[in-house]
Design a protein around this motif. Structure first.
Motif, short mmCIF file in Angstrom:
data_model
loop_
_atom_site.label_atom_id
_atom_site.label_comp_id
_atom_site.label_asym_id
_atom_site.label_seq_id
_atom_site.Cartn_x
_atom_site.Cartn_y
_atom_site.Cartn_z
N LYS A 618 0.86 -1.18 0.00
CA LYS A 618 0.00 0.00 0.00
C LYS A 618 0.89 1.23 0.00
CE LYS A 618 -0.60 -0.29 5.06
NZ LYS A 618 -1.59 -0.41 6.15
N TYR A 659 -7.00 -2.52 -0.48
CA TYR A 659 -5.90 -3.04 -1.30
C TYR A 659 -5.98 -4.56 -1.47
CZ TYR A 659 -3.64 1.49 -0.24
OH TYR A 659 -3.35 2.82 -0.11
N SER A 678 -2.68 -5.51 -5.28
CA SER A 678 -2.53 -4.39 -4.35
C SER A 678 -1.73 -3.26 -4.99
CB SER A 678 -1.84 -4.86 -3.07
OG SER A 678 -2.57 -5.89 -2.45
#
Length: 833
Positions: A618, A659, A678
């Motif tokens: 992320k 994500y 993600s």
């Protein structure tokens, strides 16, 4: 009103009643009712179960054994006729049904053991499968039972196969295969952990484990449109004195947006169990039910609600729990069915994989102020979901396994347990002896990661040296004393906090030699703990890469869990996109940041003996140094990838909301492509500079990935990009970048590119941004992913080094601390991944 008008009114009302009745009835396209082992048909209510002799074309069996008995099971009188006969199978046998409507179907098995000739059906042991799902395995039954399964049928036929286990036999008394209404099971549901939308229910096989009518009597199949049986809830209540039953069946409203009579009859919605909190406005307790389940499975829990207790709207607020998880907070039914009192409503929630053989369902008062404490539940269904192997089989309440198998398993378990205990005792003795010896010599235990001189690398293990140091230049990776970390962080000065994560707070620090560090201190109350702490050390001790944040050391004194990293001057990528006041990045800078992160992830996936899957990619875990070079951080959730002969790692779902790879969530099967998904979300985050989940936005904009994909598929992604980038991105560069992000977000991992391919395409997008390429063979470059990337994927070109795409950064620059021959040999081994 005249006679003619009265007749007209009666006629209109009759038509309306008939229309309502018709809409509540369900006529299945496929409706097979089989009276097994009987020479005659059997009528149950208004349904006719056909003899499987007359339907013999449905049945394929090596031997016809028809059994019958005069004894009657303890069940309702109307279906007891089904248990008078049985079909016995001495070998693998199957019923084959022609399917007219390819969709979800119910399979109901009626089982009642009796003795016929040499067949004692209570000793039968068998398996049942259908539609590529194992419904029952090594199953035996000692009392009357109906097993109800729901499978998705995609072909023109459906087989229900009975297979005896070993030298045993199988049997069935009656069998149903019936179409299920299309809207009975939707594709998505809520999930309690992580709290996201679970998608993929349409492809799940389900077994009805419990179907309960709260606060009311038993509802038999003849009183349910879909021939279901609902049992009373009193036997499941943990503390019956805390609950009371209420009934108001005439009040039930079926309205648009809510439930229908096909979901549950009004006799379910018109009764309820509620808190026994009358005349006590300070009541604070939950009403709890406990249900037996098979451990190791996820369950679809369907809650049925209808506010038949309130006199006005917005009077009833309550919480709903599954075990210790809060499934629904501050539920106000009138907000779901606007301006409707006593509206029938249902909610579906998917549980985590169970470890216990019990599930507890609770309802209790909301914590909102000025709300009278009350909570209700009208009905409940608990359905087992198939596991990653497509199986529903497992230990089942009310069934028994072969006693010989239990005894053998117990003996083997005892022998193995004693052996393991003896080995562990020996290991413990040796460890204690060595520790005493080292303590006597005045040695201090330290940890040393990879060497950084290009020589032999060290794996993580117990290393010993005389004393400790706080300088990363003289000797990297020592186990830091707690006092040194206190000094480096000014005794964990709160003004030095530079971040807060799931593990704990991150402090800026400075060692004695002036080296700046980031110190992550574990929070004892955090959901992350020892496992993540150990994983972080283990992972970062095995590799070094210029695009992975380096771990300098750790501390585990005084029950602390502290990790010390190199300091990243410019914080997180997320901080430069929105919300923190950092200066905005140019498009070229954003591309370079993404390229660096892709290099780090590509190395994790391919640069070691086995792939390492980050599992928490992320923007908050991509850090920037003083030169805005990006590095991937936070390996607490990382997993080593599958073996060469496997396609995935089966593991509990972990990651960050927004994500998370939906395929990983559905199947709990982790691959490198979960990181790719993600990263695709990160790419859209970089382009649009907004949070991946923003509940304050209109519904269609809440989820960034879904929202961006809609615009991308319309070819209008440029309409939603970061306003600071407007007019500053070359169209070809934007197109290539967006195509890459789109492919990363493919529903299935096999359709997503590898991180090597993502890296190639991002570098290509950077080239398109910096210069118009001459003679580009395919300007649209829609399908370039996976092609023309020899520099990234072909590690056999050169015996010593290789070029990282068109960039002038060699792998030697990317790696510091691992011998090149070792890294290269590992990369070669991984090229087929």
């Amino acid at each position: 009103m005249g006679c003619r008008g009265l007749h007209l009114l009666i006629w209109v009302l009759s038509i309306l009643c008939f229309a309502c009745f018709c809409c509540c009835q369900f006529i299945p396209q496929d409706n097979y009712l089989i009276n097994c082992g009987s020479p005659t048909n059997a009528t149950v209510g208004n349904r006719v179960f056909v003899s499987d002799n007359s339907a013999s074309k449905l049945l394929s069996t090596p031997q016809n054994v028809l059994a019958s008995t005069s004894s009657k099971p303890v069940t309702s009188s109307k279906d007891s006729v089904l248990y008078q006969t049985a079909r016995v199978f001495t070998g693998s046998s199957k019923y084959t049904f022609s399917i007219r409507q390819s969709d979800r179907h119910w399979i109901r098995l009626y089982l009642y053991p009796f003795v016929y000739d040499k067949y004692d059906m209570s000793k039968a042991n068998f398996s049942v499968s259908s539609a590529n799902h194992a419904l029952l395995s090594d199953f035996s039954v000692n009392s009357y039972v109906v097993k109800e399964f729901s499978v998705n049928v995609t072909s023109s036929t459906l087989d229900v196969t009975f297979s005896p286990s070993g030298d045993s036999f199988a049997f069935v008394n009656a069998l149903e295969v019936i179409s299920v209404p299309n809207k009975l099971i939707a594709d998505d549901a809520s999930s309690i952990s992580p709290p996201v939308v679970f998608q993929g229910l349409l492809w799940q096989a389900l077994e009805t484990v419990h179907r309960v009518n709260m606060g009311g009597p038993i509802i038999t199949f003849e009183n349910d449109t879909l021939w279901r049986t609902w049992v009373p809830d009193r036997s499941f209540l943990v503390e019956a004195n805390l609950a009371k039953s209420v009934s108001n069946i005439p009040a039930v409203n079926y309205v648009e947006g809510g439930a229908t009579p096909l979901i549950a009859p009004n006799t379910v919605y018109g009764t309820a169990t509620m808190m026994n909190s009358e005349n006590d406005p300070n009541s604070n307790f939950n009403v709890t039910w406990e249900f037996k389940v098979d451990p190791g499975f996820q369950y679809l829990v369907r809650f049925h609600f209808c506010d038949i207790v309130s006199r006005n709207l917005n009077q009833l607020y309550f919480n709903v729990f599954i075990d210790s998880w809060i499934a629904i907070r501050d539920l106000d039914l009138s907000t779901y069915l606007t301006n409707t009192l006593a509206g029938a409503y249902f909610m579906d929630v998917v549980t985590v994989k169970t470890v216990s053989n019990k599930i507890r369902i609770s309802v209790g008062p909301s914590n909102l102020h000025d709300v009278y404490p009350n909570a209700i539940l009208n009905g409940l269904e608990i359905m087992k979901m198939n596991n990653s192997q497509g199986s529903l089989s497992g230990p089942t309440a009310g069934t028994t396994s072969s006693s010989s198998k239990i005894n053998v398993g117990m003996i083997v378990g005892v022998v193995i347990g004693v052996s393991v205990a003896a080995v562990l005792a020996g290991i413990l003795f040796i460890i204690c002896w060595r520790r005493r010896k080292l303590a006597a010599q005045g040695h201090t235990k330290t940890w040393i990661p990879l060497s950084t001189n290009g020589g032999n690398s060290h794996t993580m293990g117990s290393k010993y040296s005389n004393g400790t140091t706080t300088s990363i230049h003289s000797n990297l990776g020592y186990r830091f004393p707690f006092v040194a970390i206190q000094e480096a962080t000014n005794n964990f000065d709160e003004s030095w906090v530079i971040g807060i994560g799931g593990f704990g707070k991150v402090y800026k620090g400075e060692l004695n030699d002036g080296t700046k560090v980031a110190v992550k201190r574990g929070n004892p109350r955090s959901q992350q703990g020892l496992a993540e702490f150990q994983t972080e050390i283990e992972m970062l001790s095995q590799f070094r890469h210029r695009h992975l944040v380096s771990l300098i050391g750790y501390c585990d004194e005084k029950n602390e869990m502290i990790l010390i990293y190199e300091y990243m001057e410019n914080g997180t990528l997320k901080g430069h996109l929105y919300g923190s006041g950092f200066p905005s990045l140019s498009w070229k800078q954003r591309l370079e940041v993404c390229i660096g992160a892709a290099r780090g992830l590509h190395y994790l996936h391919t640069g070691y003996a086995k792939a390492v899957i980050h599992r928490d990619v992320k923007s908050a875990n991509i850090l920037l140094d003083e030169n805005l070079m990006s590095k991937v951080a936070d390996f607490g959730l990382s997993k080593t990838g599958p073996e060469l002969d496997q396609t995935h790692v089966s593991t509990a779902v972990k990651g960050s909301f927004g994500y998370l790879d939906p395929e990983y969530f559905r199947r709990q099967q982790l691959t490198e492509k979960s990181d790719v998904y993600s990263f695709g979300v990160v790419l859209f985050e970089v382009l649009c500079a907004r949070p991946v989940i923003d509940p304050s936005l209109p519904r269609e904009m809440v989820n960034l990935a879904e929202w961006a994909m809609k615009w991308q598929k319309k070819g209008q992604l440029d309409q939603i990009i970061d306003s600071t980038l407007a007019g500053k991105i070359r169209p070809d560069s934007l197109r290539k970048f967006a195509e890459t992000a789109e492919k990363c977000l493919a529903d299935y991992g096999v359709d997503r590119p590898s991180m090597g391919d993502v890296l190639w395409n991002l570098e290509y997008a950077l080239q398109l941004q910096e210069a118009v390429l001459q003679g580009d063979p395919e300007e649209n470059s829609t399908n370039v992913i996976g092609e023309l990337s020899p520099q990234v994927n072909n590690f056999n070109q050169d015996d010593n080094s290789f070029s990282a795409s068109q960039a002038d950064v060699s792998i030697a620059d990317d790696l510091s601390g691992v011998s090149m021959s070792r890294v290269f040999s590992q990369l070669v081994k991984s090229e087929g991944r």
